[in-house]
Design an enzyme around this catalytic site. Structure first.
Site, PDB file in Angstrom:
ATOM      1  N   LYS A 167       0.882  -1.367  -0.150  1.00 18.76           N
ATOM      2  CA  LYS A 167       0.132   0.023   0.076  1.00 18.76           C
ATOM      3  C   LYS A 167       0.836   1.384   0.157  1.00 18.76           C
ATOM      4  O   LYS A 167       0.621   2.373  -0.454  1.00 18.76           O
ATOM      5  CB  LYS A 167      -0.922   0.095   1.239  1.00 18.76           C
ATOM      6  CG  LYS A 167      -1.945  -0.969   1.250  1.00 18.76           C
ATOM      7  CD  LYS A 167      -3.243  -0.848   0.414  1.00 18.76           C
ATOM      8  CE  LYS A 167      -4.118  -1.780   0.433  1.00 18.76           C
ATOM      9  NZ  LYS A 167      -4.315  -2.958   1.165  1.00 18.76           N
ATOM     10  N   GLU A 226     -10.090   5.781   2.612  1.00 15.83           N
ATOM     11  CA  GLU A 226     -10.966   4.747   3.219  1.00 15.83           C
ATOM     12  C   GLU A 226      -9.938   3.613   3.922  1.00 15.83           C
ATOM     13  O   GLU A 226      -8.933   3.440   3.199  1.00 15.83           O
ATOM     14  CB  GLU A 226     -11.937   4.191   2.467  1.00 15.83           C
ATOM     15  CG  GLU A 226     -11.452   3.035   1.364  1.00 15.83           C
ATOM     16  CD  GLU A 226     -10.217   3.342   0.483  1.00 15.83           C
ATOM     17  OE1 GLU A 226     -10.503   4.905  -0.013  1.00 15.83           O
ATOM     18  OE2 GLU A 226      -9.376   2.744  -0.088  1.00 15.83           O
ATOM     19  N   SER A 247       1.874  -9.791  -0.683  1.00 10.82           N
ATOM     20  CA  SER A 247       1.388  -8.546  -0.611  1.00 10.82           C
ATOM     21  C   SER A 247       1.460  -7.626   0.619  1.00 10.82           C
ATOM     22  O   SER A 247       1.889  -6.481   0.751  1.00 10.82           O
ATOM     23  CB  SER A 247      -0.076  -8.203  -1.088  1.00 10.82           C
ATOM     24  OG  SER A 247      -0.874  -9.297  -0.232  1.00 10.82           O
TER      25      SER A 247
HETATM   26  C1  LIG Z   1      -5.032  -4.040   1.118  1.00 14.50           C
HETATM   27  C2  LIG Z   1      -4.516  -5.355   0.814  1.00 14.50           C
HETATM   28  C3  LIG Z   1      -4.664  -6.229  -0.004  1.00 14.50           C
HETATM   29  C4  LIG Z   1      -5.828  -6.303  -0.923  1.00 14.50           C
HETATM   30  O1  LIG Z   1      -5.951  -4.994  -1.915  1.00 14.50           O
HETATM   31  P1  LIG Z   1      -5.594  -4.820  -3.445  1.00 14.50           P
HETATM   32  O2  LIG Z   1      -5.734  -3.561  -3.486  1.00 14.50           O
HETATM   33  O3  LIG Z   1      -6.427  -5.942  -4.071  1.00 14.50           O
HETATM   34  O4  LIG Z   1      -4.030  -5.146  -3.417  1.00 14.50           O
HETATM   35  C5  LIG Z   1      -4.110  -7.430  -0.198  1.00 14.50           C
HETATM   36  N1  LIG Z   1      -2.901  -7.747   0.686  1.00 14.50           N
HETATM   37  C6  LIG Z   1      -2.616  -6.764   1.789  1.00 14.50           C
HETATM   38  C7  LIG Z   1      -1.353  -7.092   2.594  1.00 14.50           C
HETATM   39  C8  LIG Z   1      -3.259  -5.489   1.677  1.00 14.50           C
HETATM   40  O5  LIG Z   1      -3.063  -4.554   2.777  1.00 14.50           O
END
Ligand SMILES: *Cc1c(COP(=O)(O)O)cnc(C)c1O
Length: 395
Positions: free
Chosen positions: A89, A111, A377
């Protein structure tokens, strides 16, 4: 055929900007100037330096011996979990705060679901000295309390949202309402590749650093710039968009998006948008959407707050209908198992969201010489309570 958005923000039939008249001036201004700003040398230089020295990029591409052996293939993990604030993010919020400054904005709203985007936004606002207000569903405030505390410590105001099922969709509605009421001084930092044009394209470009680095790192490690598979989880779709971006036009690279099946696609408690959704409009763009026959949004469910969203970014709706990407889904249980497995085999505790991508390794028949990249992620600190409950119940 291009998988990028056209100048009106359409990916095939999906995208666009379906907005109330009162948002028009803000959005129109952003549409007109985002590319000029992002492509200026000065912006690129500042963005790159912050990604490097502040966020800690490039994030490593790690070869997992143990997963490779287990799945009889070559598994690499793209370590977005090692970024400052713990997920991908931060790539987007660094980009958008630099943009907001150039637009002369003094107040930032956002948000958040799992709280990762809220923390990433509060972080860049602290650094930039801008006021920060984060809307968060009241249910998510409860289940992600460490991130709520962090946002407060960083100086942001967290506003719990009590409408709907008190999760991400409702927080987004509230942030949009705020922006309509404060169009002049406020920039809205959307946390995924959703929302009206130019957000999906803008956020995808900021996140595309993920696949840009992968190409360089794969070349170094394997002699090839392109893998056979890229696997990423999808809430709104920003980490997947970033991981897919520089491979979209390489048809040999199989793109695998993994949605949250929750308790199972047939149970009515899931967030598997492509499996259950139909075209519709939500939060300013036309995409696939979980909805009743008369067009009311169906409340989604996932154990993972970051995937608990009834829509999907328009880029992904197009990748799904054009069959450029394969869409799979993992249940709560499958994701929990995958998280425990990675923790105990590699010493890496992934975010619950990322664990959905790992669960897909079980669902694909790989060849021994395939190169597979899983986008991790984020890290699992925020999910420890959920993990411990699960772990105790299976021990
Ligand atoms: C917010 C988040 C996601 C999901 O959001 P995407 O926009 O689909 O990437 C996935 N993994 C983590 C660790 C997140 O914080």
């Amino acid at each position: 055929m291009s998988y990028q958005s056209n100048s009106k923000g359409y990916y095939g039939d999906f995208g666009g900007a379906y907005i109330p008249e009162m948002m028009y001036q803000n959005i129109h201004h952003l549409q007109n100037c985002y590319l000029d700003i992002m492509e200026s040398d000065e912006f690129k230089k500042e963005f790159k330096l912050l990604l490097q020295d502040y966020a800690g990029r490039p994030s490593p591409l790690y070869y997992s011996d143990r997963l490779s052996e287990h799945y009889n293939t070559h598994v690499y993990l793209k370590r977005e979990d090692l970024n400052h604030t713990g997920s991908h993010k931060i790539n987007n919020t660094i980009g958008q705060i630099l943009l907001a400054k150039r637009l002369g904005k003094t107040r930032i709203i956002a948000e958040t679901g799992a709280g990762q985007h809220g923390v990433a936004t509060a972080t860049v606002c602290a650094r930039a000295g801008l006021e920060c207000i984060v809307y968060m569903g009241a249910l998510d405030v409860d289940r992600q309390s460490p991130n709520v505390e962090k946002m407060k410590m960083l100086g942001a105001e967290v506003r719990p949202v009590h409408s709907g099922n008190k999760t991400l969709k409702d927080a987004t509605n509230e942030a949009i309402r705020d922006w309509i009421n404060n169009p002049v001084d406020t920039h809205y930092i959307i946390g995924s590749v959703v929302g009206p044009h130019p957000y999906p394209d803008m956020v995808a470009r900021f996140q595309s650093v993920i696949s840009e680095e992968m190409r360089v790192q794969l070349k170094e490690k394997t002699g090839r710039e392109t893998p056979d598979y890229v696997i990423a989880c999808v809430g709104g779709g920003s980490n997947a968009a970033g991981a897919f971006y520089h491979f979209l036009d390489n048809p040999d690279v199989k793109l695998v998006a993994v949605e949250a099946a929750g308790k199972g696609i047939e149970t009515g408690e899931s967030a598997a948008t492509t499996q259950l959704g139909r075209p519709g409009i939500l939060h300013g763009s036309r995409s696939l959407l979980m909805q009743t026959p008369d067009g009311q949004v169906i409340e989604p469910y996932s154990i993972s707050a970051g995937l608990d969203y009834p829509g999907i970014g328009p880029m992904h709706a197009n990748l799904f209908t054009s069959k450029r990407a394969v869409f799979l889904s993992a249940t709560d249980d499958e994701a929990l198992k995958a998280a425990l497995y990675l923790s105990q085999k590699e010493g890496i505790i992934p975010a619950l969201e990322s664990a959905h991508a790992l669960a897909a390794l079980e669902m694909i028949d790989f060849k021994p010489d395939d190169i597979v990249v899983v986008n991790i992620s984020g890290r699992g600190d925020k999910d420890m309570e959920t993990y411990l409950n699960y772990y105790q119940s299976v021990r």
